[in-house]
Design a protein around this motif. Structure first.
Motif, mmCIF file in Angstrom:
data_model
loop_
_atom_site.group_PDB
_atom_site.id
_atom_site.type_symbol
_atom_site.label_atom_id
_atom_site.label_comp_id
_atom_site.label_asym_id
_atom_site.label_seq_id
_atom_site.Cartn_x
_atom_site.Cartn_y
_atom_site.Cartn_z
ATOM 1 N N LEU A 33 0.819 -1.209 0.000
ATOM 2 C CA LEU A 33 0.000 0.000 0.000
ATOM 3 C C LEU A 33 0.858 1.267 0.000
ATOM 4 O O LEU A 33 0.560 2.234 -0.722
ATOM 5 N N ALA A 34 1.917 1.260 0.797
ATOM 6 C CA ALA A 34 2.786 2.441 0.854
ATOM 7 C C ALA A 34 3.492 2.665 -0.474
ATOM 8 O O ALA A 34 3.589 3.807 -0.959
ATOM 9 N N ALA A 35 3.985 1.586 -1.089
ATOM 10 C CA ALA A 35 4.673 1.709 -2.379
ATOM 11 C C ALA A 35 3.713 2.185 -3.462
ATOM 12 O O ALA A 35 4.057 3.040 -4.287
ATOM 13 N N ALA A 36 2.497 1.634 -3.466
ATOM 14 C CA ALA A 36 1.506 2.051 -4.464
ATOM 15 C C ALA A 36 1.114 3.501 -4.274
ATOM 16 O O ALA A 36 0.978 4.257 -5.253
ATOM 17 N N ALA A 37 0.936 3.918 -3.026
ATOM 18 C CA ALA A 37 0.570 5.305 -2.758
ATOM 19 C C ALA A 37 1.681 6.249 -3.195
ATOM 20 O O ALA A 37 1.423 7.277 -3.839
ATOM 21 N N LEU A 38 2.916 5.915 -2.874
ATOM 22 C CA LEU A 38 4.045 6.769 -3.245
ATOM 23 C C LEU A 38 4.188 6.857 -4.759
ATOM 24 O O LEU A 38 4.391 7.949 -5.309
ATOM 25 N N ALA A 39 4.051 5.721 -5.442
ATOM 26 C CA ALA A 39 4.188 5.721 -6.899
ATOM 27 C C ALA A 39 3.116 6.597 -7.540
ATOM 28 O O ALA A 39 3.397 7.383 -8.459
ATOM 29 N N PRO A 47 -5.783 17.081 -10.361
ATOM 30 C CA PRO A 47 -6.869 16.429 -9.630
ATOM 31 C C PRO A 47 -6.694 14.923 -9.488
ATOM 32 O O PRO A 47 -7.176 14.332 -8.522
ATOM 33 N N ALA A 48 -6.009 14.296 -10.450
ATOM 34 C CA ALA A 48 -5.814 12.848 -10.390
ATOM 35 C C ALA A 48 -5.054 12.442 -9.134
ATOM 36 O O ALA A 48 -5.308 11.376 -8.567
ATOM 37 N N ARG A 49 -4.150 13.299 -8.688
ATOM 38 C CA ARG A 49 -3.387 12.965 -7.484
ATOM 39 C C ARG A 49 -4.296 12.881 -6.269
ATOM 40 O O ARG A 49 -4.181 11.954 -5.458
ATOM 41 N N GLY A 50 -5.203 13.830 -6.116
ATOM 42 C CA GLY A 50 -6.136 13.797 -4.989
ATOM 43 C C GLY A 50 -7.075 12.610 -5.060
ATOM 44 O O GLY A 50 -7.385 11.988 -4.034
ATOM 45 N N ALA A 53 -5.133 9.524 -4.042
ATOM 46 C CA ALA A 53 -4.941 9.493 -2.594
ATOM 47 C C ALA A 53 -6.219 9.050 -1.894
ATOM 48 O O ALA A 53 -6.188 8.275 -0.928
ATOM 49 N N ALA A 54 -7.375 9.520 -2.386
ATOM 50 C CA ALA A 54 -8.651 9.107 -1.805
ATOM 51 C C ALA A 54 -8.883 7.612 -2.014
ATOM 52 O O ALA A 54 -9.379 6.913 -1.119
ATOM 53 N N ALA A 55 -8.542 7.110 -3.195
ATOM 54 C CA ALA A 55 -8.697 5.675 -3.464
ATOM 55 C C ALA A 55 -7.824 4.840 -2.539
ATOM 56 O O ALA A 55 -8.262 3.806 -2.017
ATOM 57 N N MET A 56 -6.593 5.287 -2.316
ATOM 58 C CA MET A 56 -5.708 4.548 -1.420
ATOM 59 C C MET A 56 -6.228 4.584 0.008
ATOM 60 O O MET A 56 -6.090 3.616 0.765
ATOM 61 N N ALA A 57 -6.851 5.692 0.404
ATOM 62 C CA ALA A 57 -7.445 5.774 1.735
ATOM 63 C C ALA A 57 -8.591 4.775 1.876
ATOM 64 O O ALA A 57 -8.745 4.121 2.920
ATOM 65 N N VAL A 58 -9.401 4.627 0.818
ATOM 66 C CA VAL A 58 -10.481 3.649 0.839
ATOM 67 C C VAL A 58 -9.920 2.237 0.978
ATOM 68 O O VAL A 58 -10.443 1.417 1.743
ATOM 69 N N LEU A 59 -8.860 1.938 0.237
ATOM 70 C CA LEU A 59 -8.245 0.613 0.331
ATOM 71 C C LEU A 59 -7.684 0.369 1.731
ATOM 72 O O LEU A 59 -7.771 -0.748 2.249
ATOM 73 N N ALA A 60 -7.138 1.403 2.344
ATOM 74 C CA ALA A 60 -6.622 1.251 3.700
ATOM 75 C C ALA A 60 -7.757 0.953 4.676
ATOM 76 O O ALA A 60 -7.614 0.115 5.575
ATOM 77 N N LEU A 95 -10.919 7.385 -12.528
ATOM 78 C CA LEU A 95 -10.763 8.800 -12.853
ATOM 79 C C LEU A 95 -9.301 9.209 -12.988
ATOM 80 O O LEU A 95 -9.009 10.304 -13.471
ATOM 81 N N CYS A 96 -8.404 8.327 -12.562
ATOM 82 C CA CYS A 96 -6.974 8.638 -12.625
ATOM 83 C C CYS A 96 -6.308 8.147 -13.909
ATOM 84 O O CYS A 96 -5.149 8.477 -14.166
ATOM 85 N N VAL A 97 -7.020 7.323 -14.684
ATOM 86 C CA VAL A 97 -6.435 6.774 -15.903
ATOM 87 C C VAL A 97 -6.941 7.552 -17.104
ATOM 88 O O VAL A 97 -7.969 8.236 -17.046
ATOM 89 N N ALA A 98 -6.205 7.443 -18.210
ATOM 90 C CA ALA A 98 -6.619 8.126 -19.435
ATOM 91 C C ALA A 98 -7.930 7.539 -19.954
ATOM 92 O O ALA A 98 -8.224 6.365 -19.739
ATOM 93 N N ARG A 99 -8.689 8.367 -20.618
ATOM 94 C CA ARG A 99 -9.946 7.885 -21.197
ATOM 95 C C ARG A 99 -9.655 6.816 -22.256
ATOM 96 O O ARG A 99 -8.700 6.921 -23.019
ATOM 97 N N LEU A 100 -10.497 5.802 -22.286
ATOM 98 C CA LEU A 100 -10.357 4.739 -23.273
ATOM 99 C C LEU A 100 -10.854 5.229 -24.628
ATOM 100 O O LEU A 100 -11.918 5.838 -24.726
#
Length: 244
Positions: A33-39, A47-50, A53-60, A95-100
């Protein structure tokens, strides 16, 4: 008959008095989790960064907080855990990935439903609560298929996205209804763990089914209505009339 001893990844089912103290201290999980969050925070901007971070908080919350241990005791808690992945972490990650460019919306919708339904089949669910590798296969496949679905919905035209969301709503609600009206307890890993919480296995199962049937299905409906509202808004015409 010999009772099966369940050994879920999140540990044995906690009693109510100890549940709030049952945080997951697995060093491997914390490292991932820490490595994924840092990466994500290094690679993403704006906005993708926020959102990441919210997604990683949900996973935590799902994997580190006492909800992890509670999901060993109650099927309803496991359902909440899965819905955090599907309805919170997954759309934030999408929302963090490029549109398909050419979203395979029908395939993504079907895959999300097949994966979610499959892991709620009693035998496969029991395997996931008996073997850590199967448990993580369950979590990754549920999250991954949901990220694909939400990314496809985000990239699709409005009418197609609404249709996919309504299909997901119906499939989630149908699974919840089947669990509610099953007529007997289905999920053996929770047969001996619910009474400490003042509910029977059947009560626990019906509560889980109702969560899928009502609020979870309603979440897809709300997003569908939001997309539909965008389709119904009038399009502003460019100023100026046509040349004579």
């Amino acid at each position: 008959m010999v009772d099966t001893v369940w050994t879920p990844y999140c540990g044995p089912a906690p009693a109510p008095a100890e549940a709030l103290g049952r945080w997951n201290g697995d060093p491997a999980l914390w490292t991932v989790l820490a490595a994924a969050a840092l990466a994500g925070l290094v690679l993403l901007r704006g906005p993708a960064r926020g959102r990441y971070a919210a997604a990683m908080a949900v996973l935590a919350v799902g994997f580190v907080s006492p909800l992890c241990a509670l999901s060993s005791a109650l099927f309803a808690a496991r359902t909440l855990h899965h819905l955090l992945l599907v309805l919170a972490a997954a759309p934030l990650l999408a929302l963090c990935v490029a549109r398909l460019r050419r979203p395979r919306l029908a395939a993504a919708t079907a895959m999300q439903a097949v994966v979610f339904w499959a892991w709620h089949a009693p035998d496969l669910y029991a395997q996931a609560l008996s073997h850590d590798a199967v448990y993580w296969l369950m979590q990754v496949s549920i999250l991954g298929s949901a990220v694909w679905f939400w990314a496809a919905v985000r990239s699709a035209r409005g009418h197609a996205a609404v249709a996919a969301l309504l299909a997901a709503m119906l499939l989630m609600g149908l699974l919840g209804a089947l669990i509610v009206f099953a007529g007997q307890p289905l999920y053996a890993p929770h047969f001996a763990s619910t009474m400490a919480w003042g509910v029977t296995p059947m009560d626990d199962q019906q509560a889980a089914g109702l969560i899928m049937w009502a609020p979870a299905a309603a979440a897809y409906l709300l997003v569908a209505l939001w997309r539909l509202n965008g389709l119904l808004k009038p399009t502003d015409r460019p100023a100026g009339g046509a040349a004579a």
